[in-house]
Enzyme design. Sequence first.
Site, PDB file in Angstrom:
ATOM      1  N   PHE A 155      -5.459   9.925   5.670  1.00 23.07           N
ATOM      2  CA  PHE A 155      -4.062   8.070   5.265  1.00 23.07           C
ATOM      3  C   PHE A 155      -4.392   7.332   5.150  1.00 23.07           C
ATOM      4  O   PHE A 155      -4.478   6.806   3.958  1.00 23.07           O
ATOM      5  CB  PHE A 155      -3.182   8.537   6.499  1.00 23.07           C
ATOM      6  CG  PHE A 155      -3.705   7.298   8.030  1.00 23.07           C
ATOM      7  CD1 PHE A 155      -4.397   7.256   8.734  1.00 23.07           C
ATOM      8  CD2 PHE A 155      -2.997   6.328   7.444  1.00 23.07           C
ATOM      9  CE1 PHE A 155      -4.902   6.638   9.003  1.00 23.07           C
ATOM     10  CE2 PHE A 155      -3.163   4.809   8.230  1.00 23.07           C
ATOM     11  CZ  PHE A 155      -4.141   5.147   9.454  1.00 23.07           C
ATOM     12  N   LYS A 156      -6.170   6.822   5.319  1.00 19.46           N
ATOM     13  CA  LYS A 156      -6.966   6.381   5.076  1.00 19.46           C
ATOM     14  C   LYS A 156      -6.666   5.770   3.402  1.00 19.46           C
ATOM     15  O   LYS A 156      -6.863   4.687   3.524  1.00 19.46           O
ATOM     16  CB  LYS A 156      -8.383   6.286   5.931  1.00 19.46           C
ATOM     17  CG  LYS A 156      -7.920   5.808   7.381  1.00 19.46           C
ATOM     18  CD  LYS A 156      -9.531   6.201   8.575  1.00 19.46           C
ATOM     19  CE  LYS A 156      -9.298   5.455   9.658  1.00 19.46           C
ATOM     20  NZ  LYS A 156      -8.364   6.388  10.476  1.00 19.46           N
TER      21      LYS A 156
END
Length: 550
Positions: free
Chosen positions: A121-122
Amino acid sequence: MAGPAPSQRYLSTRGGSYGFSFEEAVLKGLASDGGLFIPEAIPTLPEDWASRWSKLRFQDLAYEVLSLYISPSEIPADDLKVLIERSYSTFRHPDIAPVVPLVPEENLHVLELFHGPTFAFKDVALQFVGNLFEYFLARRNAQQARNGGKRHALTVIGATSGDTGSAAIYGLRGKKDVSVFILHPRGKVSPIQEAQMTTVLDGNVHNLAVEGTFDDCQDIVKALFSHPEMSKTHNLAAVNSINWARILAQIIYYFSSYFALANELPQGETPKIRFVVPTGNFGDILAGYFAKRMGLPIDKLVIATNENDILDRFIKSGRYEKHPVAAEEGAGGIVADGAKAHPAGVKETLAPAMDILVSSNFERLLWYLALECISGEAQSTAESSQEKKATAGKTVLQWMDSLKSVGTTVVPDSVLESARRDFVSERVSDEQTVATIKHIYTTPPSAPYVLDPHSAIGVAAAKRLIEKAKVAGETDVTFVSLSTAHPSKFNHAVDLALKEESGYDFDTVVRPKEFIGLEQKEKRVTVIERPDAELVRAAVEEMLAAEGKV
Ligand SMILES: *Cc1c(COP(=O)(O)O)cnc(C)c1O
């Protein structure tokens, strides 16, 4: 053109400074008083947001949300649109962050945030941050060229236990005037994560494998940032999770997932959503708090922690403290088995991206809680006076000082009450994490969906809350659990959960085609023989010189 609105100017959570531009907040990362940047006011949504935004593509929705926080006098609308398009063009899924029904009869969905280049998700934030850095530098350097001044270059230095490093590298690779140095503990990150980082061969990307631990790497990064020579000769920048631009980009998917669910309901009905967020440094869920404060109808934000549970303990007790009272002494202080616990007290779990002692972004929430407490009004936004804001900063400073000096901060009951209005929390053990991966993979209707251990912590927490909602007779709640990584990145935990299942094989069931043969590709990495800041500094200087950057 109108100047920046209050939501487009930034102040520090420790009260020392305000009036920063978005660019300053992003490039500085941390305020000079040690605080974190937040907007001077939380923007409110335009009157017609619910109808006008409901069918927008992720990228167009991103523009609507981000432009509330970034003045067009800083980044003109067309430029911002280009930055956004470029940032999400690297994603594999057309919706960027799709909402997938996991258990329809329980109204449980997962929000898949792992379709970016590094499968975590980063990427949602770091793809954008990389483009922002490049944009700001290009503009400064055009100016420098006109004035005949020296070029601006950024040197990004960070430490990683796996996930942040690869997302930062993919966000910054090939970016003009940016050099990136990522330290990882040699041999202590998963083989896939190691390969993801070291197979990036762009000239501006430098992997340093340090003989030591992740904590050693973090200490070295801190030492470099405070090294007088380093900070004098280079513009050092950080891309860790306290960078405001990262929080900002993460607000988008709370809106996009809200619309994905709202659009399925009959016209005029709104879903009652509880977002469940696997939480470490409190960045991801803080973005949800901003979305809620802006006016997105979010019923609750659920903090899901692993056994590093400082936030769960806070929500349950109002005590923000590094160690639960006495428990640590009971274990004999410094635990001999270095693999399971170490002197600093972080427990190594199956969800390493959430292994933290304190959550760096929590300070931002504390500031809003302090302000509320002072103002006595629940949803104060733009109108709070400078004076009240300064007092909130002083309060936060006291709380953080107390955490630092005695390891504990206890907030007043009213503060805890306001936190509980927005947040609930659940703590999930390694055992429950493994059981959840197994259950979801083997049990219809979710079977054969494979969760990564971080996402499994969210789903385990959601399952508990679904049971509680049933008992309370609440039938109208929609649960959205944020899925923060693709399971292939954490094969150890996934294998642990599924190895006995017939037909399960990591390479055929989990490994995406992009990762086939990854470990065999050409790598570039510099080994640092001892965890020694001077050795790293010398290596950094040498590599910058080789890049022609000094
Ligand atoms: C970073 C990370 C988290 C934690 O996110 P925070 O913003 O630090 O709370 C959870 N899961 C994965 C896979 C991550 O990489």
